[in-house]
Design a protein around this motif. Structure first.
Motif, short mmCIF file in Angstrom:
data_model
loop_
_atom_site.label_atom_id
_atom_site.label_comp_id
_atom_site.label_asym_id
_atom_site.label_seq_id
_atom_site.Cartn_x
_atom_site.Cartn_y
_atom_site.Cartn_z
N GLY A 115 0.80 -1.21 0.00
CA GLY A 115 0.00 0.00 0.00
C GLY A 115 0.84 1.26 0.00
O GLY A 115 2.07 1.23 0.10
N ARG A 116 0.16 2.40 -0.11
CA ARG A 116 0.83 3.70 -0.05
C ARG A 116 0.57 4.30 1.32
O ARG A 116 -0.58 4.55 1.70
CB ARG A 116 0.31 4.64 -1.14
CG ARG A 116 0.96 6.03 -1.07
CD ARG A 116 0.57 6.91 -2.25
NE ARG A 116 1.26 8.18 -2.16
CZ ARG A 116 0.76 9.29 -1.60
NH1 ARG A 116 -0.48 9.26 -1.12
NH2 ARG A 116 1.46 10.39 -1.54
N LEU A 117 1.63 4.54 2.06
CA LEU A 117 1.53 5.13 3.39
C LEU A 117 1.31 6.63 3.25
O LEU A 117 2.10 7.33 2.60
CB LEU A 117 2.80 4.85 4.18
CG LEU A 117 2.90 5.46 5.57
CD1 LEU A 117 1.86 4.85 6.51
CD2 LEU A 117 4.31 5.26 6.14
N VAL A 118 0.24 7.13 3.87
CA VAL A 118 -0.06 8.56 3.91
C VAL A 118 0.04 9.01 5.35
O VAL A 118 -0.64 8.47 6.23
CB VAL A 118 -1.46 8.85 3.34
CG1 VAL A 118 -1.80 10.33 3.49
CG2 VAL A 118 -1.53 8.44 1.88
N LEU A 119 0.87 10.00 5.60
CA LEU A 119 1.15 10.43 6.97
C LEU A 119 0.33 11.66 7.34
O LEU A 119 0.16 12.58 6.52
CB LEU A 119 2.64 10.71 7.13
CG LEU A 119 3.52 9.47 6.92
CD1 LEU A 119 4.99 9.85 6.86
CD2 LEU A 119 3.28 8.45 8.01
N ALA A 120 -0.16 11.66 8.56
CA ALA A 120 -0.95 12.77 9.08
C ALA A 120 -0.35 13.25 10.39
O ALA A 120 0.46 12.54 11.03
CB ALA A 120 -2.41 12.36 9.27
N GLU A 121 -0.77 14.43 10.81
CA GLU A 121 -0.23 15.07 12.00
C GLU A 121 -0.82 14.44 13.28
O GLU A 121 -1.94 13.94 13.29
CB GLU A 121 -0.57 16.56 12.00
CG GLU A 121 0.04 17.35 10.86
CD GLU A 121 1.50 17.72 11.12
OE1 GLU A 121 2.14 17.11 11.98
OE2 GLU A 121 1.99 18.64 10.43
N PRO A 122 -0.07 14.54 14.39
CA PRO A 122 -0.64 14.21 15.70
C PRO A 122 -1.40 15.40 16.26
O PRO A 122 -1.13 16.55 15.91
CB PRO A 122 0.61 13.93 16.55
CG PRO A 122 1.65 14.83 15.94
CD PRO A 122 1.35 14.91 14.47
N GLU A 123 -2.39 15.10 17.12
CA GLU A 123 -2.98 16.22 17.86
C GLU A 123 -2.02 16.56 19.00
O GLU A 123 -1.27 15.70 19.46
CB GLU A 123 -4.39 15.89 18.33
CG GLU A 123 -4.53 14.72 19.27
CD GLU A 123 -4.40 15.17 20.71
OE1 GLU A 123 -4.50 16.37 20.98
OE2 GLU A 123 -4.17 14.30 21.55
N PRO A 124 -1.97 17.80 19.45
CA PRO A 124 -0.84 18.25 20.27
C PRO A 124 -0.84 17.84 21.73
O PRO A 124 0.17 18.06 22.41
CB PRO A 124 -0.92 19.78 20.15
CG PRO A 124 -2.34 20.07 19.82
CD PRO A 124 -2.82 18.92 19.01
#
Length: 402
Positions: A115-124
């Motif tokens: 698959g294609r890994l898509v990275l997202a931000e953490p909540e702070p």
């Protein structure tokens, strides 16, 4: 190329307390008795080491513990994650969203399964996957959202389930929500449910450092999806008679010990939570440190005790604090976890062009001093005193250079 971020202090030779516990839970006479029983009965050539009766019992206990419909035991959490992703038959354009601050294992599994890994931000606050940023990156190609209960802070699964329902894949329907609970076994979600009952599938690890351990390795998948559970049982045992599979079975002795560890898990977690809360009380009032969020009702198990230094200390100041803790006070700490694409070559190559600035900034402020519920009160008091003194030492240095 990744920057190979430091994960241990340079002054490791001076440590009185290691950078992390080698074992997260602990064994009692009950675990030793279980081992002796299995050794004695398995020494008979008529009996041997066939695991099924014990793994069946362990799986039944785990479904009862979590409230999930099915539990499937594996030889490790890593192989369990790979087999869940294999079930999806990911094509190269199929996307799996995951938080950029993470252990590398889930991200490698996505890449390894095509698959294609898509990275997202953490909540702070908790550094768990941010729902709003997940919505920013979700697309018609998204097949799965991979949520990690990061360092024992249990995330709310429901907003991600709702998000998935609003963004169905044109062929496969709503993306599935896969939960990585390797560091949150025994926790509870904001609904009060046990970790493992919400989401399409939840992966647990019983590696040595985890909250419970089955001789250093082991894992379980919980799910309410009967088709997934049936396929996982085939995949871990050479595919049955008609399908591909391999040998990923949990051993007899792992399952026997796991039954006992599971029966003691709540007590071990309670001890860890109590120790973490006492540490937070001891460290209150240090202006330069952001302490872990206090989530009630078993929502934070403190697999790690996370501290965040001020934004102006990010990177160099954080490293200085880790090294003062180690060199002057003998206290080990670890960065758990760096942004995966900055510390792992394969992930960096695969995620080329992706950038999560919030994750990078938070990870540069993060350190996790050693915590274990079986530390003596004297050791814990000394560690807290060291954190307070070392922070003051670094603060004086920063004021002098301003």
């Amino acid at each position: 190329m990744p920057t190979n971020p430091a994960t241990v202090p340079r002054h490791i030779e001076a440590l009185r307390w290691p950078v992390e516990p080698a074992q997260g839970g602990w064994y009692t006479d009950a675990e030793h008795d279980a081992v002796r029983k299995v050794l004695a009965e398995s020494d008979d050539w008529r009996t041997g080491w066939k695991a099924v009766p014990y793994t069946d019992a362990f799986e039944e206990a785990f479904t009862a513990h979590t409230g999930a419909g099915h539990a499937v035991a594996f030889n490790s959490g890593g192989t369990a994650m790979e087999m869940i992703l294999r079930y999806l038959r990911l094509a190269p354009e199929d996307e799996v969203i995951s938080c950029a601050i993470n252990f590398v294992g889930p991200h490698i599994a996505v890449i390894g399964q095509g698959g294609r890994l898509v990275l997202a931000e953490p909540e702070p606050v908790t550094l768990n996957l941010d729902v709003a940023d997940t919505e920013r990156v979700i697309s018609p190609r998204t097949r799965a959202i991979l949520l990690t209960h990061w360092n024992g802070a249990v995330a709310d699964v429901r907003p991600l389930l709702d998000l998935a329902d609003r963004h169905p894949h044109p062929v496969h329907g709503p993306p599935v929500v896969i939960v990585d609970a390797a560091r949150a076994c025994g926790g509870r979600t904001p609904t009060g449910a046990r970790v493992g009952v919400e989401g399409w599938a939840t992966v647990f690890s019983f590696e040595s450092k985890k909250l419970m351990t089955t001789f250093g390795q082991g894992g379980v998948v919980t799910t309410n999806n009967s088709a997934l559970a049936e396929r996982l049982r085939r995949l871990r045992a050479y595919g049955g008679r008609d399908h591909w599979g391999t040998n990923q079975m949990m051993s007899k002795i792992q399952a026997a010990v796991g039954i006992v560890q599971l029966s003691r898990l709540d007590d071990m977690n309670s001890a860890r939570i109590s120790r973490a809360h006492r540490r937070t009380q001891a460290l209150e009032g240090i202006d330069e440190l952001t302490l872990p969020p206090a989530l009630g009702g078993g929502q934070h198990l403190y697999y790690r005790y996370n501290l965040l230094v001020p934004d102006e200390w990010a990177g160099g100041g954080r490293h200085k604090l880790m090294n003062v803790l180690a060199a002057t006070y003998g206290v080990g700490s670890i960065i758990s976890d760096p942004v995966t694409y900055l510390g792992h070559g394969l992930i960096s190559e695969h995620a080329s062009g992706q950038h999560c600035p919030r994750a990078e900034r938070l990870a540069a402020r993060l350190l996790c001093p050693i915590l274990h519920p079986r530390m003596s009160p004297g050791d814990e008091a000394a560690i807290c005193d060291a954190i307070r003194r070392a922070t003051a030492d670094v603060a004086r240095t920063h004021r002098a250079t301003d």
